[in-house]
Scaffold this motif. Structure first.
Motif, mmCIF file in Angstrom:
data_model
loop_
_atom_site.group_PDB
_atom_site.id
_atom_site.type_symbol
_atom_site.label_atom_id
_atom_site.label_comp_id
_atom_site.label_asym_id
_atom_site.label_seq_id
_atom_site.Cartn_x
_atom_site.Cartn_y
_atom_site.Cartn_z
ATOM 1 N N PHE A 67 -5.885 26.029 -33.796
ATOM 2 C CA PHE A 67 -7.234 25.598 -32.912
ATOM 3 C C PHE A 67 -7.419 24.092 -33.286
ATOM 4 O O PHE A 67 -8.187 23.790 -34.270
ATOM 5 N N ASN A 68 -6.628 23.174 -32.695
ATOM 6 C CA ASN A 68 -6.606 21.835 -33.095
ATOM 7 C C ASN A 68 -6.218 21.224 -31.679
ATOM 8 O O ASN A 68 -6.138 21.475 -30.791
ATOM 9 N N ARG A 69 -6.588 19.749 -31.922
ATOM 10 C CA ARG A 69 -6.340 18.900 -30.438
ATOM 11 C C ARG A 69 -5.038 19.175 -29.723
ATOM 12 O O ARG A 69 -4.905 19.260 -28.580
ATOM 13 N N GLY A 70 -3.956 19.479 -30.454
ATOM 14 C CA GLY A 70 -2.644 19.620 -29.751
ATOM 15 C C GLY A 70 -2.656 20.982 -28.929
ATOM 16 O O GLY A 70 -2.320 20.976 -27.885
ATOM 17 N N ALA A 71 -3.310 22.180 -29.557
ATOM 18 C CA ALA A 71 -3.202 23.154 -28.853
ATOM 19 C C ALA A 71 -4.580 23.182 -27.671
ATOM 20 O O ALA A 71 -4.236 23.963 -26.831
ATOM 21 N N MET A 72 -5.161 22.412 -28.009
ATOM 22 C CA MET A 72 -6.434 22.512 -26.867
ATOM 23 C C MET A 72 -5.914 21.475 -25.707
ATOM 24 O O MET A 72 -6.330 21.975 -24.625
ATOM 25 N N SER A 73 -5.049 20.648 -26.025
ATOM 26 C CA SER A 73 -4.276 19.893 -24.808
ATOM 27 C C SER A 73 -3.588 20.862 -23.976
ATOM 28 O O SER A 73 -3.485 20.281 -22.661
ATOM 29 N N SER A 74 -3.201 22.018 -24.227
ATOM 30 C CA SER A 74 -2.477 22.980 -23.450
ATOM 31 C C SER A 74 -3.605 23.778 -22.487
ATOM 32 O O SER A 74 -3.097 24.397 -21.642
ATOM 33 N N SER A 75 -4.742 23.781 -22.875
ATOM 34 C CA SER A 75 -5.835 24.422 -22.078
ATOM 35 C C SER A 75 -5.807 24.051 -20.499
ATOM 36 O O SER A 75 -5.625 22.923 -20.269
ATOM 37 N N SER A 76 -5.976 24.827 -19.604
ATOM 38 C CA SER A 76 -6.100 24.779 -18.392
ATOM 39 C C SER A 76 -7.693 24.049 -17.796
ATOM 40 O O SER A 76 -7.620 23.883 -16.691
ATOM 41 N N SER A 77 -8.653 24.166 -18.840
ATOM 42 C CA SER A 77 -9.825 23.726 -18.478
ATOM 43 C C SER A 77 -10.112 22.324 -18.928
ATOM 44 O O SER A 77 -10.385 22.138 -20.122
ATOM 45 N N PRO A 78 -10.211 21.333 -18.195
ATOM 46 C CA PRO A 78 -10.792 19.946 -18.405
ATOM 47 C C PRO A 78 -12.099 20.087 -19.535
ATOM 48 O O PRO A 78 -11.889 19.237 -20.457
ATOM 49 N N LEU A 79 -13.065 20.781 -18.858
ATOM 50 C CA LEU A 79 -14.371 20.794 -19.736
ATOM 51 C C LEU A 79 -14.065 21.319 -21.181
ATOM 52 O O LEU A 79 -14.577 20.835 -22.060
#
Length: 123
Positions: free
Chosen positions: A39-51
């Motif tokens: 649960f960090n910036r790197g993992a969040m960047s792979s999310s499909s939701s820009p919001l």
């Protein structure tokens, strides 16, 4: 998972107290695949939701990337739904209530008729 007291001790230096509900949501997010996800910036960047990405740490960087890449958001993630003012699809937000106005009108007419009968019986 860390105990609430331990987590609060980590953030207490910054004057932040973490709600156990927030910790529970974070834990659910990190483990919903059956494996522990970062649960960090790197993992969040792979999310499909820009919001969802923008609600994390680096809002402007994720916003710039989404705009430049022409990304779209289906507003399915809890974060994206909250940003848009919609209930997340969980708990009380996991279903919609549909009102049958015809049935409601019939019930109101029936109740009015019953009330009228009660009043006429008194006199």
């Amino acid at each position: 998972m860390w105990k609430k007291k331990e987590m609060n001790n980590v953030f207490a230096v910054y004057g932040i107290e973490v709600s156990k509900r927030h910790l529970s949501l974070t834990a659910d997010y990190m483990t919903f695949t059956g494996q522990i996800q970062p649960f960090n910036r790197g993992a969040m960047s792979s999310s499909s939701s820009p919001l969802q990405k923008m609600t994390f740490e680096t809002t402007m960087a994720f916003l710039r990337e989404a705009l430049l890449q022409g990304e779209e958001d289906n507003v399915n993630s809890p974060s994206a739904r909250l940003v848009m003012g919609a209930l997340p699809r969980g708990g009380t937000g996991s279903f919609d209530l549909i009102l049958d106005t015809k049935m409601q009108s019939e019930r109101e007419e029936h109740e009015a008729a019953r009330a009228k009968k009660r009043v006429s019986k008194k006199f």
